[in-house]
Scaffold this motif. Structure first.
Motif, mmCIF file in Angstrom:
data_model
loop_
_atom_site.group_PDB
_atom_site.id
_atom_site.type_symbol
_atom_site.label_atom_id
_atom_site.label_comp_id
_atom_site.label_asym_id
_atom_site.label_seq_id
_atom_site.Cartn_x
_atom_site.Cartn_y
_atom_site.Cartn_z
ATOM 1 N N SER A 1 1.292 -1.486 -0.324
ATOM 2 C CA SER A 1 0.218 -0.091 0.683
ATOM 3 C C SER A 1 0.722 1.262 0.153
ATOM 4 N N SER A 2 1.895 1.044 0.716
ATOM 5 C CA SER A 2 2.812 2.553 1.129
ATOM 6 C C SER A 2 3.221 3.027 -0.500
ATOM 7 N N TYR B 1 2.912 1.859 -3.255
ATOM 8 C CA TYR B 1 1.607 2.344 -4.327
ATOM 9 C C TYR B 1 0.844 3.486 -4.284
ATOM 10 N N GLU B 2 0.744 4.108 -2.678
ATOM 11 C CA GLU B 2 0.670 5.089 -1.975
ATOM 12 C C GLU B 2 2.031 6.067 -3.146
ATOM 13 N N ASP B 3 3.077 6.350 -2.810
ATOM 14 C CA ASP B 3 3.956 6.864 -3.332
ATOM 15 C C ASP B 3 4.371 7.510 -4.260
ATOM 16 N N ASN C 1 0.924 9.349 -5.409
ATOM 17 C CA ASN C 1 1.068 10.551 -5.415
ATOM 18 C C ASN C 1 2.148 11.568 -6.140
ATOM 19 N N GLN D 1 -4.244 2.689 -10.506
ATOM 20 C CA GLN D 1 -5.609 2.583 -9.532
ATOM 21 C C GLN D 1 -5.646 1.080 -9.774
ATOM 22 N N ARG E 1 -2.522 -1.173 -8.305
ATOM 23 C CA ARG E 1 -2.741 -1.659 -6.691
ATOM 24 C C ARG E 1 -3.370 -2.537 -6.894
#
Length: 190
Positions: A62-63, A65-67, A70, A187, A190
């Motif tokens: 998750s981190s 894909y979040e990075d 962003n 997305q 992810r």
């Protein structure tokens, strides 16, 4: 205990052997229950460890894909700002180019030029009252002519700038669609 039970059987003390057998059964039952509890506890610890590892893995994914999202959003914003600035500069440059290329010399109407001729002729013949009358008419017509000329010139510039802006809007829309597709792909990944 088994030895004592076996000895009691050899001696014929069957009631005593039965008591030893009951003790053996209780010990076996207790041992089985303890083993079950130990196995359950071991299984539960292993399950808890697996769940923690899974949660940590999911946090890492998750981190990541979040990075990645962003980073993508920041890069997309840079592209949008760059396109906006490029378009703004293009419009300014185009307006300057049009302003320099379009004629700044007013083409007066035939009516204005005729009245101007009458003014000059009246002034030459020293008919100053009539020359003043024609001059006032010329001044009013000149204001109207300048307003008309400026309005037509501005409309030409506005029309050409609108065509450029339509082209730029298509570029913006194209960039937006491309960024939306890339975002949806991220997305989905992810």
């Amino acid at each position: 205990m088994k030895e004592k039970r076996d000895e009691q059987i050899r001696l014929g003390q069957y009631l005593s052997a039965d008591e030893y057998q009951d003790q053996i059964n209780r010990i076996l039952k207790s041992s089985i229950e303890n083993n079950k509890q130990i196995n359950y506890d071991n299984h539960q610890r292993e399950l808890d460890n697996l769940e923690r590892e899974f949660e940590n893995d999911m946090k890492e994914v998750s981190s990541y894909y979040e990075d990645k999202l962003n980073s993508f959003l920041a890069e997309a914003k840079k592209k949008e700002v760059y396109l906006f600035e490029t378009h703004r500069q293009e419009v300014e440059d185009y307006i300057t180019k049009l302003d320099n290329s379009l004629s700044k010399v007013i083409k007066y109407s035939k009516k204005y030029l005729d009245i101007k001729q009458k003014e000059l002729a009246a002034a030459k013949s020293e008919n100053f009252i009539q020359a003043n009358y024609f001059k006032r008419q010329c001044d009013l017509m000149e204001k109207e002519e300048i307003a008309r000329f400026t309005n037509e010139r501005n409309k030409k510039i506005e029309s050409k700038v609108n065509i450029l802006k339509e082209k730029q809007n298509k570029e913006k829309k194209s960039l937006k669609q491309k960024l939306d597709r890339e975002y949806e792909e991220l997305q989905a990944e992810r």
